[in-house]
Design a protein around this motif. Structure first.
Motif, PDB file in Angstrom:
ATOM      1  N   SER A  59       0.880  -1.176   0.000  1.00 22.78           N
ATOM      2  CA  SER A  59       0.000   0.000   0.000  1.00 22.78           C
ATOM      3  C   SER A  59       0.905   1.208   0.000  1.00 22.78           C
ATOM      4  N   ASN A  60       0.808   1.995  -1.049  1.00 28.83           N
ATOM      5  CA  ASN A  60       1.609   3.225  -1.137  1.00 28.83           C
ATOM      6  C   ASN A  60       1.289   4.143   0.042  1.00 28.83           C
ATOM      7  N   GLN A  61       2.317   4.614   0.723  1.00 34.78           N
ATOM      8  CA  GLN A  61       2.128   5.483   1.892  1.00 34.78           C
ATOM      9  C   GLN A  61       2.318   6.958   1.560  1.00 34.78           C
ATOM     10  N   LEU A  62       2.443   7.256   0.256  1.00 32.74           N
ATOM     11  CA  LEU A  62       2.741   8.616  -0.191  1.00 32.74           C
ATOM     12  C   LEU A  62       1.714   9.629   0.299  1.00 32.74           C
ATOM     13  N   ARG A  63       0.438   9.224   0.346  1.00 32.03           N
ATOM     14  CA  ARG A  63      -0.610  10.158   0.768  1.00 32.03           C
ATOM     15  C   ARG A  63      -1.008   9.943   2.220  1.00 32.03           C
ATOM     16  N   GLY A  64      -0.150   9.327   2.995  1.00 31.06           N
ATOM     17  CA  GLY A  64      -0.426   9.131   4.410  1.00 31.06           C
ATOM     18  C   GLY A  64      -0.919   7.731   4.736  1.00 31.06           C
ATOM     19  N   VAL A  65      -1.169   7.500   6.008  1.00 31.56           N
ATOM     20  CA  VAL A  65      -1.467   6.146   6.485  1.00 31.56           C
ATOM     21  C   VAL A  65      -2.962   5.850   6.567  1.00 31.56           C
ATOM     22  N   ARG A  66      -3.766   6.872   6.307  1.00 31.35           N
ATOM     23  CA  ARG A  66      -5.192   6.732   6.581  1.00 31.35           C
ATOM     24  C   ARG A  66      -5.852   5.586   5.793  1.00 31.35           C
TER      25      ARG A  66
END
Ligand code: UYC
Length: 232
Positions: free
Chosen positions: A209-216
């Protein structure tokens, strides 16, 4: 070989998972008679939900050139050993086929695509998800994707594996990322070449899961009711 076969059949059926894991590749080496034992094994176990041991046996047959294995799979397991249930009309056959040949990198990409498909055409175009979309994702479909990963990875990969590790670390992301091989010290593991695309990876390494936009988004996925509800 007849003797070898007999000395392998019994522990395959009655042995521990560890023993079964060692015996399956040995049977694969023994040609048609070995394949027969694996077919018998899969048929005997088909009433029960598939485990990763079934996954190993299935993979040997799936990757064999033997006509008898091909015919057996065509007639008994045309869609693999994990039921490809979907509430959203999504076909998971491509994912099952990539996992059956252990192409984890391509399977990871297809998983991301299927997750977007599950959320609808705007998510497909965007190519990533909002956490609200993940919250509303079908539990049945998530379980299908997860079961495919579990069964074809010796139980090592899948969202439920990631959830278990995440919970065991008190949901602490800074401890979780290194544990699953997504971060080392201060550096993020770089997509795609720094990830480990085989079973030598740490437990929970895949799917990504790409974490680029945060962990939400990932937090919503790991908190989804699919993982606490009984499979349907
Ligand atoms: N990438 O670093 N990732 C991409 C991961 C981050 C970044 C795709 C995972 C950190 C950029 C997947 C990790 C970060 C792109 C993943 C990781 C970052 C990209 C393809 C370890 C910079 C180009 C699917 C946590 C410090 C695309 C997709 C873009 C892609 C996965 C950068 C599967 C697990 C914080 C610039 N990374 N990603 O989502 O959107 O595009 O610009 O997680």
């Amino acid at each position: 070989p007849a003797n070898d076969i007999d000395s392998l059949r019994r522990p395959l059926i009655a042995g521990s998972e560890k023993v079964q894991q060692q015996i399956i590749p040995q049977l694969a080496e023994l040609g048609n008679e070995g394949l027969d034992v694996l077919m018998e094994f899969l048929l005997k176990r088909r009433e029960n939900p598939a485990t990763w041991v079934d996954g190993k046996a299935y993979q040997v047959l799936y990757n064999s050139d033997a006509p008898q294995a091909k015919e057996f799979l065509r007639s008994c397991f045309p869609e693999g050993i994990v039921p490809l249930k979907s509430e959203c009309g999504i076909n998971y056959n491509s994912l099952q086929q990539l996992l059956a040949v252990q192409d984890f990198q391509a399977a990871d990409r297809v998983t991301i695509e299927k997750m977007c498909e599950l959320s609808g055409p705007t998510a497909v175009q965007r190519k990533w998800l909002y956490f609200t979309e993940v919250e509303n994702t079908s539990a049945v479909d998530l379980q299908t994707i997860n079961n495919l990963w579990l069964v074809h990875s010796e139980g090592k990969f899948g969202f439920s594996v990631q959830r278990e590790i995440w919970l065991s670390l008190g949901k602490n992301w800074e401890n979780f990322w290194p544990k699953i091989g997504w971060k080392a010290g201060n550096s993020w593991t770089r997509y795609p070449n720094e990830f480990t695309w085989d079973l030598s990876a740490p437990r929970g390494h895949l799917p990504l899961s790409n974490q680029l936009r945060g962990v939400r988004v990932f937090a919503s996925l790991l908190s989804h009711p699919a993982w606490s509800k009984n499979p349907e």
